[in-house]
Motif scaffolding. Structure first.
Motif, PDB file in Angstrom:
ATOM      1  N   TYR A  29      -1.339  -6.007  -6.714  1.00  0.00           N
ATOM      2  CA  TYR A  29      -0.614  -4.765  -7.037  1.00  0.00           C
ATOM      3  C   TYR A  29       0.182  -4.942  -8.328  1.00  0.00           C
ATOM      4  O   TYR A  29       1.410  -5.044  -8.303  1.00  0.00           O
ATOM      5  N   PRO A  30      -0.509  -4.978  -9.448  1.00  0.00           N
ATOM      6  CA  PRO A  30       0.145  -5.305 -10.719  1.00  0.00           C
ATOM      7  C   PRO A  30       1.280  -4.355 -11.118  1.00  0.00           C
ATOM      8  O   PRO A  30       2.211  -4.768 -11.777  1.00  0.00           O
ATOM      9  N   GLY A  31       1.238  -3.109 -10.688  1.00  0.00           N
ATOM     10  CA  GLY A  31       2.286  -2.168 -11.111  1.00  0.00           C
ATOM     11  C   GLY A  31       3.568  -2.223 -10.288  1.00  0.00           C
ATOM     12  O   GLY A  31       4.531  -1.522 -10.579  1.00  0.00           O
ATOM     13  N   ILE A  32       3.557  -3.045  -9.247  1.00  0.00           N
ATOM     14  CA  ILE A  32       4.711  -3.058  -8.335  1.00  0.00           C
ATOM     15  C   ILE A  32       5.332  -4.452  -8.330  1.00  0.00           C
ATOM     16  O   ILE A  32       4.634  -5.453  -8.176  1.00  0.00           O
ATOM     17  N   ASP A  33       6.645  -4.516  -8.521  1.00  0.00           N
ATOM     18  CA  ASP A  33       7.321  -5.813  -8.567  1.00  0.00           C
ATOM     19  C   ASP A  33       7.611  -6.337  -7.162  1.00  0.00           C
ATOM     20  O   ASP A  33       8.050  -5.579  -6.295  1.00  0.00           O
ATOM     21  N   LEU A  34       7.386  -7.626  -6.972  1.00  0.00           N
ATOM     22  CA  LEU A  34       7.809  -8.285  -5.733  1.00  0.00           C
ATOM     23  C   LEU A  34       9.178  -8.910  -5.972  1.00  0.00           C
ATOM     24  O   LEU A  34       9.350  -9.714  -6.880  1.00  0.00           O
ATOM     25  N   TRP A  35      10.153  -8.508  -5.161  1.00  0.00           N
ATOM     26  CA  TRP A  35      11.469  -9.144  -5.205  1.00  0.00           C
ATOM     27  C   TRP A  35      11.613 -10.004  -3.954  1.00  0.00           C
ATOM     28  O   TRP A  35      11.171  -9.606  -2.870  1.00  0.00           O
ATOM     29  N   GLU A  36      12.235 -11.166  -4.105  1.00  0.00           N
ATOM     30  CA  GLU A  36      12.462 -12.051  -2.962  1.00  0.00           C
ATOM     31  C   GLU A  36      13.964 -12.188  -2.774  1.00  0.00           C
ATOM     32  O   GLU A  36      14.667 -12.571  -3.696  1.00  0.00           O
ATOM     33  N   THR A  37      14.427 -11.859  -1.576  1.00  0.00           N
ATOM     34  CA  THR A  37      15.868 -11.924  -1.331  1.00  0.00           C
ATOM     35  C   THR A  37      16.120 -12.579   0.020  1.00  0.00           C
ATOM     36  O   THR A  37      15.377 -12.363   0.971  1.00  0.00           O
ATOM     37  N   ASN A  38      17.194 -13.373   0.092  1.00  0.00           N
ATOM     38  CA  ASN A  38      17.567 -13.966   1.368  1.00  0.00           C
ATOM     39  C   ASN A  38      18.224 -12.914   2.255  1.00  0.00           C
ATOM     40  O   ASN A  38      18.970 -12.061   1.784  1.00  0.00           O
ATOM     41  N   ILE A  39      17.950 -13.014   3.545  1.00  0.00           N
ATOM     42  CA  ILE A  39      18.439 -12.012   4.499  1.00  0.00           C
ATOM     43  C   ILE A  39      19.958 -11.854   4.444  1.00  0.00           C
ATOM     44  O   ILE A  39      20.466 -10.728   4.506  1.00  0.00           O
ATOM     45  N   ASP A  40      20.698 -12.931   4.322  1.00  0.00           N
ATOM     46  CA  ASP A  40      22.160 -12.824   4.321  1.00  0.00           C
ATOM     47  C   ASP A  40      22.653 -12.090   3.070  1.00  0.00           C
ATOM     48  O   ASP A  40      23.458 -11.164   3.145  1.00  0.00           O
TER      49      ASP A  40
ATOM     50  N   GLU B 131       0.835  -1.204   0.000  1.00  0.00           N
ATOM     51  CA  GLU B 131       0.000   0.000   0.000  1.00  0.00           C
ATOM     52  C   GLU B 131       0.867   1.250   0.000  1.00  0.00           C
ATOM     53  O   GLU B 131       0.591   2.229  -0.698  1.00  0.00           O
ATOM     54  N   TYR B 132       1.927   1.211   0.804  1.00  0.00           N
ATOM     55  CA  TYR B 132       2.823   2.352   0.893  1.00  0.00           C
ATOM     56  C   TYR B 132       3.536   2.566  -0.449  1.00  0.00           C
ATOM     57  O   TYR B 132       3.623   3.694  -0.946  1.00  0.00           O
ATOM     58  N   ALA B 133       3.998   1.468  -1.032  1.00  0.00           N
ATOM     59  CA  ALA B 133       4.687   1.557  -2.333  1.00  0.00           C
ATOM     60  C   ALA B 133       3.763   2.191  -3.371  1.00  0.00           C
ATOM     61  O   ALA B 133       4.164   3.053  -4.151  1.00  0.00           O
ATOM     62  N   LYS B 134       2.515   1.769  -3.332  1.00  0.00           N
ATOM     63  CA  LYS B 134       1.537   2.294  -4.279  1.00  0.00           C
ATOM     64  C   LYS B 134       1.282   3.784  -4.037  1.00  0.00           C
ATOM     65  O   LYS B 134       1.292   4.593  -4.969  1.00  0.00           O
ATOM     66  N   ALA B 135       1.089   4.144  -2.780  1.00  0.00           N
ATOM     67  CA  ALA B 135       0.761   5.534  -2.460  1.00  0.00           C
ATOM     68  C   ALA B 135       1.918   6.487  -2.735  1.00  0.00           C
ATOM     69  O   ALA B 135       1.705   7.637  -3.083  1.00  0.00           O
ATOM     70  N   TYR B 136       3.150   6.004  -2.567  1.00  0.00           N
ATOM     71  CA  TYR B 136       4.294   6.915  -2.677  1.00  0.00           C
ATOM     72  C   TYR B 136       5.169   6.626  -3.903  1.00  0.00           C
ATOM     73  O   TYR B 136       6.292   7.133  -4.010  1.00  0.00           O
ATOM     74  N   GLY B 137       4.665   5.790  -4.811  1.00  0.00           N
ATOM     75  CA  GLY B 137       5.346   5.626  -6.090  1.00  0.00           C
ATOM     76  C   GLY B 137       6.610   4.781  -6.091  1.00  0.00           C
ATOM     77  O   GLY B 137       7.474   4.978  -6.941  1.00  0.00           O
ATOM     78  N   TYR B 138       6.742   3.854  -5.162  1.00  0.00           N
ATOM     79  CA  TYR B 138       7.896   2.942  -5.216  1.00  0.00           C
ATOM     80  C   TYR B 138       7.580   1.795  -6.173  1.00  0.00           C
ATOM     81  O   TYR B 138       6.446   1.319  -6.228  1.00  0.00           O
ATOM     82  N   LYS B 139       8.604   1.334  -6.910  1.00  0.00           N
ATOM     83  CA  LYS B 139       8.361   0.346  -7.960  1.00  0.00           C
ATOM     84  C   LYS B 139       8.527  -1.094  -7.494  1.00  0.00           C
ATOM     85  O   LYS B 139       8.104  -2.035  -8.167  1.00  0.00           O
ATOM     86  N   THR B 140       9.191  -1.277  -6.335  1.00  0.00           N
ATOM     87  CA  THR B 140       9.430  -2.642  -5.862  1.00  0.00           C
ATOM     88  C   THR B 140       9.134  -2.780  -4.373  1.00  0.00           C
ATOM     89  O   THR B 140       9.293  -1.829  -3.607  1.00  0.00           O
ATOM     90  N   VAL B 141       8.717  -3.991  -4.004  1.00  0.00           N
ATOM     91  CA  VAL B 141       8.689  -4.388  -2.594  1.00  0.00           C
ATOM     92  C   VAL B 141       9.569  -5.630  -2.506  1.00  0.00           C
ATOM     93  O   VAL B 141       9.352  -6.602  -3.226  1.00  0.00           O
ATOM     94  N   THR B 142      10.580  -5.571  -1.640  1.00  0.00           N
ATOM     95  CA  THR B 142      11.464  -6.729  -1.480  1.00  0.00           C
ATOM     96  C   THR B 142      11.120  -7.433  -0.178  1.00  0.00           C
ATOM     97  O   THR B 142      11.185  -6.812   0.896  1.00  0.00           O
ATOM     98  N   VAL B 143      10.751  -8.696  -0.279  1.00  0.00           N
ATOM     99  CA  VAL B 143      10.508  -9.456   0.944  1.00  0.00           C
ATOM    100  C   VAL B 143      11.818 -10.168   1.278  1.00  0.00           C
ATOM    101  O   VAL B 143      12.430 -10.820   0.441  1.00  0.00           O
TER     102      VAL B 143
END
Ligand code: NAI
Ligand code: MG
Length: 378
Positions: free
Chosen positions: A233-244, A196-208
């Motif tokens: 959220y079709p306009g925002i990419d989900l990236w998956e990254t390991n914590i390390d 929601e925040y990414a959408k409201a403030y124009g960020y293109k990615t969310v990294t989990v």
């Protein structure tokens, strides 16, 4: 009647000084609020045996949001020894008032924007604009821990999980167990807040940021939940990254990331790492946010060695106040504060010691206020 009602909790040490600084800036932008004083901190523990008394919770319940400076706290034995004589030996236990606030008001999301203001000499790199979303109430900090490990717990674990059998030879006294509790709802809430925040403030990615290849069930649930939420959220990419790996990427290419979402412990680590990329404790602001209440605070503590010197950097507190303005819907005032902070930093004339300057807390606040008052640059 003022438009907003804000609980005012300076707390201890430099918490008091940076809150005074924030007030100068809030007044400059004409924030229309009634400030309701709320007591929290060490003196209350010492004299009443509770750093967050019931009357403070009551005060908070009558307000829209709280602004909080910092508190002093100490380990168990020292805390007990500091109590006034009448309260000693009564079995009083010091519990973190911040953790209690999060539970009491279900402030399930910890949000930490980490923005590299251009020209800040403390930036590790320019061009960083990260926002960390940390789940605040469960995960490895759920508080379900055992030591010594009760036999019943061991028996069940052994029965249910072959991995437990490797520890057969270890005594219950020589072992401690923590439970990493991830709920589908908790995971979904934090990921959805991030999107929601990414959408409201124009960020293109969310990294989990998780570790599902090893923590197959807990991290697995987080990642599966994230994929599902991402579909909305079709306009925002989900990236998956390991914590390390993420710890390395953030040092190498921090400017590549936008919004970051994590479970509790990983989020705690990511928040501190990201904060240090953009100036450290003097800049690290945060919001503890629930569905209908929020507490905004700098990440730093009461810094007792500097208390009374009026020399600490108020930017973290001012930026926390800015987050509060934004959350209360005062978008224009929030923007003016951010622009004023950016201008003061870029000019580089008025700086506290941590930025290599010699100005006071109040001087920095007044410099920000002067620019925020007029609206400053766009
Ligand atoms: P701290 O964050 O208070 O200070 C550590 C050091 O960081 C300071 O000595 C100073 O060199 C620097 N620093 C902190 N804030 C700064 C600022 N605004 N500008 C410039 N430099 C700054 O952490 P410390 O010394 O470990 O803890 C002091 C007390 O605060 C303890 O009683 C601790 O329990 C408590 N604490 C409270 C927190 C809170 O209220 N959220 C968080 C962390 C610690
Ligand atoms: Mg932390």
């Amino acid at each position: 009647m003022p438009k907003h009602k804000v609980a005012w909790m300076p707390g201890d040490g430099i918490g008091i000084e940076v809150m005074n600084a924030a007030r100068i800036v809030l007044d400059a932008v004409g924030f229309d609020a009634e400030y309701v004083p709320a007591e929290i901190g060490w003196e209350l523990w010492r004299t009443e045996g509770d750093p967050l008394p019931a009357r403070t919770l009551k005060t908070l319940r009558g307000t829209d949001a709280a602004l909080f400076g910092a508190i002093t706290s100490m380990p168990k034995e020292e805390a007990e020894a500091a109590l006034v004589p009448e309260l000693q030996g009564k079995g009083l236990v010091y519990r973190s008032p911040i953790v209690r606030l999060r539970q009491e008001f279900n402030l399930r999301t910890n949000r930490r924007p980490c923005y590299a203001f251009p020209g800040n000499p403390l930036n590790v790199k320019e061009g960083i604009d990260l926002v960390v979303f940390r789940e605040n109430t469960e995960g490895l900090y759920a508080g379900v821990e055992f030591h010594p490990v009760p036999d019943e717990v061991r028996d069940v674990l052994k029965e249910q999980s072959p991995a437990m059998r490797r520890f057969d030879a270890v005594s219950s006294e020589d072992m401690a167990i923590s439970c990493r509790i991830i709920t589908r709802q908790g995971g979904e809430n934090i990921i959805r807040d991030a999107f929601e925040y990414a959408k409201a403030y124009g960020y293109k990615t969310v990294t989990v940021v998780e570790k599902p290849n090893v923590l197959r069930e807990t991290s697995g649930l987080m990642v599966r939940t994230a994929r599902k939420v991402a579909e909305d959220y079709p306009g925002i990419d989900l990236w998956e990254t390991n914590i390390d790996a993420m710890a390395m990427w953030l040092i190498k290419n921090p400017q590549d990331y936008g919004v970051i979402a994590c479970s509790n412990l990983f989020g705690d680590v990511m928040s501190d790492l990201c904060a240090q990329l953009v100036g450290g404790l003097g800049f690290a602001c945060s919001g503890n946010i629930g569905d209908d209440y929020a507490v905004f605070e700098p990440t730093h503590g009461s810094a007792p060695k500097y208390f009374g010197q009026n020399k600490c950097n108020p930017m973290a507190m001012i930026l926390s106040a800015r987050m509060m303005l934004d959350w209360l819907g005062e978008k224009d005032k929030a923007e003016r504060v951010k622009n004023a902070v950016a201008e003061v930093i870029a000019e580089g004339r008025i700086r506290t010691y941590d930025m290599g300057g010699s100005n006071s807390t109040t001087e920095v606040a007044e410099a920000v206020a002067a620019r925020a008052r007029t609206g400053a640059m766009a």
